[in-house]
Design an enzyme around this catalytic site. Structure first.
Site, PDB file in Angstrom:
ATOM      1  N   THR A  27      37.747  43.666  31.530  1.00  0.00           N
ATOM      2  CA  THR A  27      37.674  42.273  31.576  1.00  0.00           C
ATOM      3  C   THR A  27      36.318  42.519  33.044  1.00  0.00           C
ATOM      4  O   THR A  27      35.956  43.486  33.757  1.00  0.00           O
ATOM      5  CB  THR A  27      38.007  41.049  32.498  1.00  0.00           C
ATOM      6  OG1 THR A  27      38.778  41.653  33.751  1.00  0.00           O
ATOM      7  CG2 THR A  27      39.164  41.371  31.527  1.00  0.00           C
ATOM      8  N   VAL A  82      42.460  49.355  37.555  1.00  0.00           N
ATOM      9  CA  VAL A  82      41.344  48.612  39.323  1.00  0.00           C
ATOM     10  C   VAL A  82      40.368  48.917  38.669  1.00  0.00           C
ATOM     11  O   VAL A  82      39.641  49.813  38.477  1.00  0.00           O
ATOM     12  CB  VAL A  82      42.555  48.965  40.363  1.00  0.00           C
ATOM     13  CG1 VAL A  82      41.230  47.811  41.203  1.00  0.00           C
ATOM     14  CG2 VAL A  82      43.414  48.083  40.363  1.00  0.00           C
ATOM     15  N   LYS A  83      39.083  47.896  38.526  1.00  0.00           N
ATOM     16  CA  LYS A  83      37.894  48.032  38.577  1.00  0.00           C
ATOM     17  C   LYS A  83      37.393  47.899  39.796  1.00  0.00           C
ATOM     18  O   LYS A  83      37.584  46.989  40.276  1.00  0.00           O
ATOM     19  CB  LYS A  83      36.973  46.871  36.816  1.00  0.00           C
ATOM     20  CG  LYS A  83      36.291  47.528  36.689  1.00  0.00           C
ATOM     21  CD  LYS A  83      36.113  46.664  35.559  1.00  0.00           C
ATOM     22  CE  LYS A  83      34.474  46.913  34.277  1.00  0.00           C
ATOM     23  NZ  LYS A  83      34.807  45.808  33.503  1.00  0.00           N
ATOM     24  N   VAL A  84      36.382  48.960  40.198  1.00  0.00           N
ATOM     25  CA  VAL A  84      35.354  48.703  41.058  1.00  0.00           C
ATOM     26  C   VAL A  84      33.857  49.537  40.678  1.00  0.00           C
ATOM     27  O   VAL A  84      33.467  50.302  40.032  1.00  0.00           O
ATOM     28  CB  VAL A  84      35.700  49.728  42.003  1.00  0.00           C
ATOM     29  CG1 VAL A  84      36.906  50.234  42.450  1.00  0.00           C
ATOM     30  CG2 VAL A  84      35.575  51.460  41.692  1.00  0.00           C
TER      31      VAL A  84
END
Ligand code: E4P
EC number: 2.2.1.2
Length: 218
Positions: A27, A82-84
């Protein structure tokens, strides 16, 4: 090649997960906004439907807040990734989270140099955006080829290449030929992969001939 789906739409996720072909979900803030749902609730619900990695993106831009957000997102479920973003602060956050055993997807990658940095920062996945590169007249697939070649040259780089910003089946086929580990597909592109006009035509002919026999299998 693993298939993730690139959406926060739970109906699409449930429908496609039922095929047994969905290995994870990605997402981003735009997809969450489009879904109309509350971010943390949407991620929790997706994680209940799909057991594989579910990417949830931080929205802060400074390392300290990114880390706090990442730690909070990681607590939602065991399969949260976790998207960074690929910034200096994003990679510092990637390093801190991955050192503590959290899966991290580094997003918004547009160069092989950036992909090399993400791998050194311990990213679980690097997300090069092929479609957005094509959109500006660059060659998105050439970037995939470069990153796969670089990662394959070093045993200690374990980051998986996650082909993102996919626009059509050719992005998938060419990336698979290059050995990219994962592709995240918009639901419409995953559905496109099933179809071929000769399959439809052939099936119609088989069924018409079968009907003439008057038989049934069951
Ligand atoms: C990846 O994780 C991103 O969510 C996505 O692939 C971006 O695609 P877009 O360029 O179609 O927005």
């Amino acid at each position: 090649m693993k298939f993730f789906i690139d959406t926060a739409d739970l109906d699409d996720i449930r429908d496609l997960a039922a095929t047994g072909l969905v290995d994870g979900v990605t997402t981003n803030p735009s997809l969450i906004a489009k879904s109309g749902g509350k971010f943390l609730d949407v991620i929790k619900q997706i994680c209940e439907v799909v057991p594989g990695p579910v990417s949830a993106e931080v929205t802060a831009t400074d390392h300290k807040t990114m880390l706090q957000e990442g730690q909070k997102l990681a607590k939602i479920a065991k399969n949260v990734c976790v998207k960074v973003p690929l910034t200096v602060d994003g990679l510092k956050t990637c390093k801190a989270l991955s050192d503590n055993g959290t899966k991290v997807n580094v997003t918004l990658c547009f160069s092989a140099a950036q992909a090399l940095l993400a791998a050194k920062a311990g990213a679980t996945f690097i997300s090069p955006f092929v479609g957005r590169l094509d959109d500006i007249g660059s060659d998105g697939l050439e970037l995939i080829s470069d990153i796969v070649q670089i990662y394959n040259a070093y045993d200690n780089l374990t980051t998986e290449v996650l082909v993102a910003s996919v626009r059509h089946p050719i992005h998938i086929i060419e990336s698979a030929k290059m050995g990219a580990h994962v592709a995240t597909l918009p639901p419409a592109v995953l559905r496109q992969l099933f179809h071929h006009p000769l399959t439809d035509k052939g099936l119609a002919a088989f069924l018409a001939d079968w009907a003439k026999t008057g038989q049934s299998i069951l």
